[in-house]
Design a protein around this motif. Structure first.
Motif, short mmCIF file in Angstrom:
data_model
loop_
_atom_site.label_atom_id
_atom_site.label_comp_id
_atom_site.label_asym_id
_atom_site.label_seq_id
_atom_site.Cartn_x
_atom_site.Cartn_y
_atom_site.Cartn_z
N SER A 193 89.02 -88.19 6.29
CA SER A 193 89.92 -89.33 6.47
C SER A 193 89.82 -89.81 7.92
O SER A 193 89.83 -88.98 8.84
N LEU A 194 89.72 -91.12 8.11
CA LEU A 194 89.64 -91.64 9.47
C LEU A 194 90.35 -92.99 9.60
O LEU A 194 90.60 -93.67 8.62
N THR A 195 90.64 -93.33 10.83
CA THR A 195 91.26 -94.62 11.15
C THR A 195 90.15 -95.64 11.38
O THR A 195 89.37 -95.50 12.32
N PRO A 196 90.05 -96.68 10.55
CA PRO A 196 88.90 -97.59 10.66
C PRO A 196 88.87 -98.41 11.94
O PRO A 196 87.79 -98.77 12.43
N GLN A 197 90.04 -98.68 12.53
CA GLN A 197 90.08 -99.51 13.75
C GLN A 197 89.57 -98.77 14.98
O GLN A 197 89.09 -99.38 15.93
N THR A 198 89.66 -97.44 14.98
CA THR A 198 89.25 -96.65 16.16
C THR A 198 88.11 -95.68 15.87
O THR A 198 87.49 -95.16 16.80
N GLY A 199 87.85 -95.42 14.60
CA GLY A 199 86.84 -94.45 14.23
C GLY A 199 87.32 -93.01 14.35
O GLY A 199 86.54 -92.08 14.17
N GLU A 200 88.60 -92.81 14.66
CA GLU A 200 89.12 -91.45 14.88
C GLU A 200 89.26 -90.71 13.55
O GLU A 200 89.96 -91.16 12.64
N VAL A 201 88.58 -89.57 13.46
CA VAL A 201 88.69 -88.72 12.28
C VAL A 201 90.05 -88.02 12.31
O VAL A 201 90.41 -87.39 13.30
N LYS A 202 90.81 -88.12 11.21
CA LYS A 202 92.17 -87.59 11.17
C LYS A 202 92.29 -86.34 10.31
O LYS A 202 93.21 -85.53 10.52
N ALA A 203 91.41 -86.16 9.36
CA ALA A 203 91.44 -84.96 8.51
C ALA A 203 90.02 -84.66 8.04
O ALA A 203 89.27 -85.59 7.71
N PHE A 245 84.74 -102.13 5.94
CA PHE A 245 85.41 -103.09 5.04
C PHE A 245 86.88 -103.22 5.41
O PHE A 245 87.44 -104.32 5.42
N ALA A 246 87.51 -102.09 5.71
CA ALA A 246 88.94 -102.12 6.07
C ALA A 246 89.16 -102.67 7.47
O ALA A 246 90.27 -103.09 7.80
N ASN A 247 88.11 -102.67 8.29
CA ASN A 247 88.23 -103.12 9.68
C ASN A 247 87.60 -104.50 9.89
O ASN A 247 86.97 -104.75 10.93
N LYS A 248 87.70 -105.36 8.89
CA LYS A 248 87.30 -106.77 9.01
C LYS A 248 85.80 -106.93 9.30
O LYS A 248 85.39 -107.83 10.02
N GLY A 249 85.00 -106.01 8.78
CA GLY A 249 83.56 -106.12 8.95
C GLY A 249 83.01 -105.48 10.20
O GLY A 249 81.81 -105.52 10.45
N VAL A 250 83.88 -104.86 11.00
CA VAL A 250 83.45 -104.20 12.24
C VAL A 250 83.34 -102.70 11.99
O VAL A 250 84.30 -102.06 11.52
N HIS A 251 82.17 -102.16 12.28
CA HIS A 251 81.97 -100.71 12.11
C HIS A 251 82.19 -100.01 13.44
O HIS A 251 81.56 -100.36 14.45
#
Length: 779
Positions: A440-450, A592-598
């Protein structure tokens, strides 16, 4: 007549004590001089090297590298010695009081040597206690080797006295007692007071209660004999704790009433081992070890006296690594995997009861033997015996001899049991277990959360997040649809025919006519793209692939961080034939969740050395991949999966109610918020996938056997919606219940200049695929 005169009485003979007095003083002064000479010789290093001023300022110590979560919790450590130093202000006052009362009650009065205690020890030959002060004990811990004779012990004692006085001149009392507690070994990898506090009580030293501090202070005398965890020493530990409490009352640190109240309390510990296979995020920590190995090679800390580069050592340099993982989300993820997999395994075993080739299906005896032989050659047993030059035939024979072993079982959330079986049988035993992975990660920052790489790290060390690569099935289709939307400006409301469709031989690398079939019987005629993706209609995927071609799809996933080197540009990739890792899938979906920004996934936020100097600070690496419009439309398509497609059970919770209502969640899933997702099921039900997204969290789950021949006999239980989706649902339920995590329940942000139609005015054509699903799992 003359009178006889009496002779005077002889004077009493007087004893001359002068020679004795003189001899006494000569002997006394000689002895005193000898003692002074011994101390002088020792201080000059005649009897062995003493620490320099610099060494006293910086005593050498193996310091563990601590791994922290983003919310400040300790996830684990890398160490030779599990030591993490603390400062005096991090210690509970009752702990300091307990140690001083027990070990050196005149600690604040002497200058390293307690002459009163020494005189008492000499007078009573140690029967009424020793004379070592806390400072002397620290000196012994820091600098003295174990003596091999009584004479060496005497010399060692002399050096301890000298070092103790030097320590007292260099450090405050608070620093000395802190160093002393930081150096102590309390067993079970609890080196130093912080590790001891965490391992025995699962709390920081500052939070210890008086009765807990008394247990730790009691262990200073002998950590094995008075250990509260060892069954054989629990009674002695309790008795020692009560002795410490009594001493604290004697020294006025607690009242007699408090002493009596505390002594009456039962001894309680919360044993939380910190071994490399213990605690949470075990798979993540192992990946982090590899990450740190690469980072160390690229970031030398300086050069030594000979001009050679020096590198950090994660086992002794006391680094602090703050990761992106959230300890709460990690715990929820592990709980979700455990809860689902224990029940799923029970059903899997039930269905294998009449399977004569269990745990395998659809393979021959020869193929089964190949699997077993490969597992034998990859085992630790084979490697160790081969290293001893033992013949191959003898190694093979050893796999058929019964031996004692401790094996994993699913029972009350996973346990170990002792048993006897042959190593060959143990291979078959472990092959029967279904495996799982969650990321699991935060798409806006790329931070892995789990990060959950498997069901139990100690027994299944293969990481199914980063290392494992499995066929992804229909979870690949959103990449195809995104390519089509980006190239052709398609709308989710556009209709396409669901009829037999073939890509002719020669087109796009097809060796022969490629005519995929749908997983459900029959064809639905004209349906929308949204319905086609929601129900994983293969004929529509083939039609889209024929329109855009495989290479643009490969180009897209390559930009999204997928290793495409071994992915052939053939039409069949439309159905998810590539083998990808869960890490790659979640990373790619996040755009996809981050408006097309990877944003490249991040696992480490900072690395700090033992002095607090920041050595590494992460910087997000972001790249525009597709337009915001195309990303939003793709998300809209995937929302259909959870509205009326294979993921619709997230809305009702009707599937597997018995397991997930009564055992895990206590209520149906009943998610009301927008969720975009995609299920995936591969051939023969070997792999089950679910990818799920909300605006600020993207999570993926994979479930399958270690070998592709280990699978359910039918799609009823073998599909991603039954194997993997429930883990995602339980995980997200727990995350939403923890409001502090602030997991989004809002709509995905709609672009202001959206030109593609996403709100279909007409009802969605087509029906959800008809797949036989159980009303409940019959256990």
């Amino acid at each position: 007549m003359a009178q006889n005169k009496k002779k005077p009485a002889a004077k009493a003979k007087q004893t001359n004590y002068r020679p004795y007095i003189k001899g006494f003083w000569i002997l006394f002064l000689s002895g005193l001089g000898a003692i002074i000479l011994v101390f002088l010789l020792a201080s000059w290093g005649v009897f062995g090297k003493l620490p320099t001023f610099e060494e006293l300022e910086n005593p050498e110590s193996n310091l563990a590298t601590e791994i922290l979560s983003s919310d400040g919790k300790t996830l684990g450590k890398f160490y030779n010695e599990n030591r993490t130093p603390v400062k005096y202000e991090d210690l509970a006052q009752n702990l300091v009081d307990a140690v001083v009362a027990t070990e050196d009650r005149r600690f604040y009065e002497h200058s390293g040597i307690d002459m009163r205690g020494t005189a008492r020890a000499v007078a009573f030959l140690g029967s009424k206690g020793g004379a070592s002060t806390i400072t002397q004990q620290l000196a012994k811990l820091l600098f003295s080797d174990t003596p091999s004779s009584k004479f060496e012990r005497v010399l060692q004692k002399v050096k301890e006295w000298i070092i103790a006085t030097r320590l007292e001149s260099q450090y405050t009392k608070e620093e000395i007692i802190t160093m002393y507690l930081n150096k102590q070994d309390f067993l079970f990898q609890a080196v130093g007071i912080r590790s001891a506090s965490k391992i025995y009580f699962d709390k920081e030293p500052r939070d210890l209660r008086p009765e807990e501090s008394a247990i730790i202070a009691g262990m200073l005398k002998n950590p094995r004999q008075y250990n509260p965890y060892r069954e054989i020493s629990k009674d002695k530990s309790l008795e020692r704790r009560n002795t410490v409490l009594a001493l604290m009352a004697e020294t006025g640190k607690i009242t007699e009433a408090e002493r009596d109240s505390l002594i009456a309390m039962p001894m309680e510990i919360k044993f939380s081992p910190e071994g490399h296979a213990d605690g949470i995020a075990t798979y993540f920590r192992e990946y982090l070890r590899a990450f740190m190995s690469d980072w160390i090679k690229e970031n030398p800390k300086g050069v030594d006296a000979d001009g050679n580069e020096e590198y950090y050592n994660i086992y002794r340099d006391g680094l602090v690594i703050t990761t992106t993982l959230d300890s709460r989300m990690q715990r929820y993820a592990e709980e979700a995997v455990t809860a689902h997999m224990e029940n799923l395994q029970r059903e899997f075993d039930r269905q294998n009861e009449r399977n004569t080739t269990a745990p395998f299906r659809d393979i021959t005896t020869e193929e089964e033997e190949v699997i077993i032989n490969r597992a034998m050659r990859n085992s630790d047993r084979w490697r160790k015996m081969a290293a001893q030059d033992i013949a191959v035939e003898d190694i093979k024979a050893s796999f058929d001899k019964e031996t004692d072993m401790r094996v994993f079982v699913w029972k009350d959330g996973a346990k170990e049991v002792d048993t006897v079986m042959t190593p060959r049988d143990s291979i078959l035993y472990y092959k029967r277990f279904l495996r799982a992975g969650l990321l699991s990660l935060t798409p806006q920052t790329g931070e892995v959360k789990a990060w959950v790489g498997g069901i139990n790290y100690k027994h299944f060390q293969y990481d199914h997040v980063k290392t494992g690569r499995r066929q992804v099935g229909s979870t690949f289709k959103p990449f195809l649809y995104a390519t089509a939307i980006d190239q052709l400006h398609l709308s989710p409301c556009d209709t396409v025919p669901d009829i037999p469709y073939c890509i002719p031989a020669g087109d796009m690398g097809a060796q022969e006519d490629w005519c995929p079939e749908n997983s459900s019987e029959g064809f639905k005629g004209m349906i929308t793209l949204k319905s086609a993706l929601a129900n994983s209609i293969n004929t529509v995927s083939a039609r889209l692939m024929h329109r855009v071609g495989p290479q643009p799809v490969i180009n897209l996933i390559d930009k999204l961080g997928v290793d495409t080197e071994n992915i052939p540009a053939v039409p069949s990739i439309a159905l998810g034939t590539p083998d990808l890792s869960l890490f790659e899938m979640v990373s790619a979906y996040s755009a996809f969740a981050n408006k097309g920004v990877h944003v490249e996934p991040q696992i480490v936020s900072t690395i700090v050395d033992k002095n607090g100097t920041v050595l590494y600070q992460s910087v997000p690496k972001a790249k525009d991949i597709i337009s915001q419009e195309s990303a939003y439309v793709t998300v809209n398509l995937m929302e259909g999966v959870t509205q009326y497609g294979s993921g619709a059970r997230l809305r009702s919770g009707a599937i597997n109610n018995y397991v997930y209502n009564n055992v895990v969640t206590g209520h149906p899933y009943m998610f009301k918020n927008p969720i975009a997702g995609k299920t995936g099921t591969t051939q023969n039900q070997s792999d089950g996938w679910f990818m799920g997204m909300v605006p600020n969290l993207v999570s993926g789950v994979w479930v399958g056997g270690d070998d592709r021949s280990v699978h359910f006999p039918s799609i009823t239980y073998g599909q991603g919606a039954t194997m993997a989706l429930p883990i995602w649902a339980v995980f997200m339920k727990k995350c939403y219940e923890d409001e502090a995590l602030n997991i989004s329940q809002e709509d995905f942000e709609r672009p202001e200049d959206l030109s593609i139609r996403v709100d279909c005015s007409q009802p969605v054509e087509g029906e959800r695929q008809e797949v036989e699903l159980p009303d409940e799992l019959d256990f």
